[in-house]
Design an enzyme around this catalytic site. Structure first.
Site, short mmCIF file in Angstrom:
data_model
loop_
_atom_site.label_atom_id
_atom_site.label_comp_id
_atom_site.label_asym_id
_atom_site.label_seq_id
_atom_site.Cartn_x
_atom_site.Cartn_y
_atom_site.Cartn_z
N GLN A 72 42.69 76.05 6.75
CA GLN A 72 42.60 77.47 7.07
C GLN A 72 43.87 78.22 6.64
O GLN A 72 44.90 77.60 6.33
CB GLN A 72 42.34 77.64 8.57
CG GLN A 72 40.96 77.15 8.97
CD GLN A 72 40.63 77.44 10.42
OE1 GLN A 72 41.24 76.89 11.32
NE2 GLN A 72 39.64 78.29 10.65
N CYS A 81 33.26 73.45 9.82
CA CYS A 81 33.05 74.85 9.46
C CYS A 81 31.64 74.97 8.91
O CYS A 81 31.32 74.42 7.86
CB CYS A 81 34.08 75.29 8.41
SG CYS A 81 33.81 76.96 7.77
N GLY A 82 30.77 75.66 9.64
CA GLY A 82 29.35 75.71 9.28
C GLY A 82 29.09 76.32 7.92
O GLY A 82 28.38 75.74 7.08
N ASN A 83 29.64 77.50 7.66
CA ASN A 83 29.44 78.13 6.36
C ASN A 83 30.20 77.41 5.26
O ASN A 83 29.77 77.39 4.10
CB ASN A 83 29.85 79.60 6.42
CG ASN A 83 28.87 80.43 7.22
OD1 ASN A 83 27.66 80.17 7.23
ND2 ASN A 83 29.37 81.43 7.93
N GLU A 210 38.24 84.23 14.45
CA GLU A 210 38.37 82.80 14.15
C GLU A 210 39.78 82.28 14.36
O GLU A 210 40.75 82.83 13.82
CB GLU A 210 37.93 82.51 12.71
CG GLU A 210 36.43 82.55 12.52
CD GLU A 210 35.99 81.74 11.32
OE1 GLU A 210 36.45 80.59 11.16
OE2 GLU A 210 35.18 82.27 10.53
N ARG A 211 39.85 81.21 15.12
CA ARG A 211 41.07 80.43 15.25
C ARG A 211 41.46 79.90 13.87
O ARG A 211 40.64 79.36 13.14
CB ARG A 211 40.80 79.25 16.20
CG ARG A 211 41.95 78.32 16.46
CD ARG A 211 41.50 77.09 17.23
NE ARG A 211 40.60 76.23 16.47
CZ ARG A 211 40.29 74.98 16.79
NH1 ARG A 211 40.77 74.44 17.90
NH2 ARG A 211 39.47 74.26 16.05
N CYS A 220 30.50 83.45 10.69
CA CYS A 220 31.01 82.18 11.21
C CYS A 220 29.79 81.34 11.57
O CYS A 220 29.07 81.66 12.51
CB CYS A 220 31.90 82.40 12.42
SG CYS A 220 32.49 80.86 13.18
N THR A 222 29.58 78.10 12.68
CA THR A 222 29.67 77.41 13.97
C THR A 222 29.54 78.40 15.12
O THR A 222 29.04 78.05 16.19
CB THR A 222 30.99 76.63 14.10
OG1 THR A 222 32.10 77.54 13.93
CG2 THR A 222 31.08 75.50 13.07
#
Length: 286
Positions: A72, A81-83, A210-211, A220, A222
């Site tokens: 990140q 990370c879903g995407n 987002e963290r 996002c 997730t």
């Protein structure tokens, strides 16, 4: 020189670095290339930077697999990370000329199916257990107040604090999110995702702080899964329902229930280029 490509999953922007790249300091590379003021510039727009870098390594087995390390902008490396997984799957399907890919992450394997510009990913099991998220409490955090906001904590590979609000567009996310993201109950921090149910049945609008990005992103994945999980947990929808989740970057489809939870949405290839990995300048010529 390093060959890279820029992709986005429903507006979630990632730089992909493939097998051949030899980058000694991935954190420094990511911080420089993702910087929104001075990072990688799009050749045809004024957009700079990205939401993260995906370092991918392909294993041509049956089915083919791609190992993903997500770094990140702040240098942190989340397990999932879903995407990002969807972008990795699309990239690998193009490289290997296949529709079926397994993306291996720190949160486990994620089988993916590529159908044109749409990618479906099978997610790992969700959890509300304090030890899985993790939480500094013995009890699950379900619709409990943190800094005046009612949140539900769930891990979808990474921790999320989900809050259902009247209108996500009326919320100052940059103001309410940091106190929750850094709350003592989250020893490793949390993504902060807000949602409201849309006028159509089974549709939720989404915004996520987002963290690791330390700001709001256009989508996002997730977080979309977290909304679906929290909606079921708090009685807003039933398990097994197909939900449309609408972040600012577009729409995602979440299917829950039974033995699988899936995340489906569009993936777009933006451009390819080569960079000097030792350079601090990341402008791309048209």
């Amino acid at each position: 020189m390093v060959r890279i490509s820029k992709w986005n999953g429903t507006g979630n922007e990632f730089v992909i670095v493939g097998d051949a790249a030899d980058i000694e300091d991935r954190v420094a590379f990511t911080k420089a290339i993702c910087d929104r003021a001075s990072g990688l510039a799009h050749p045809k727009t004024d957009v700079q930077g990205a939401d993260g870098v995906l370092f991918l390594s392909v294993n041509q087995g049956t089915p083919p697999r791609v190992e993903m390390q997500h770094v990140q902008p702040d240098g942190s490396m989340p397990d999932m990370c879903g995407n990002g997984v969807r972008c990795a799957a699309k990239w690998a399907s193009t490289e290997l000329d296949t529709r079926t890919i397994v993306v291996d992450t720190g949160a486990g394997p994620h089988p993916a199916e590529v159908n044109g510009h749409s990618v479906e990913v099978r997610m790992q099991e969700l959890s509300f257990a304090p030890s899985d998220i993790p939480l500094r409490t013995a009890n699950p955090l379900i619709a409990e107040a943190i800094n005046g906001v009612s949140v539900t904590a769930v891990t979808t590979g990474v921790p999320h604090a989900v809050a259902f609000v009247e209108d996500v567009h009326a919320v100052d996310l940059s103001a309410i999110a940091p106190p929750i993201r850094y709350a003592d109950v989250f020893p490793e921090g949390a993504n902060v995702t807000i949602a409201h149910e849309g006028p159509d049945n089974n549709r939720y609008c989404q915004r996520t702080f987002e963290r690791g990005v330390e700001g709001e992103t256009a989508a996002c994945g997730t977080g979309a899964i977290a909304i679906a999980a929290a909606a079921i947990k708090t009685g807003r929808t039933q398990a097994g329902t197909e939900l449309t989740i609408a972040p600012p970057g577009g729409e995602l489809t979440v299917q829950t229930g039974g033995e699988r939870t899936t995340l489906t949405g569009p993936v777009k290839h933006e451009f390819d280029t080569t960079l000097d990995s030792d350079s601090s300048e990341f402008a791309v010529s048209p």
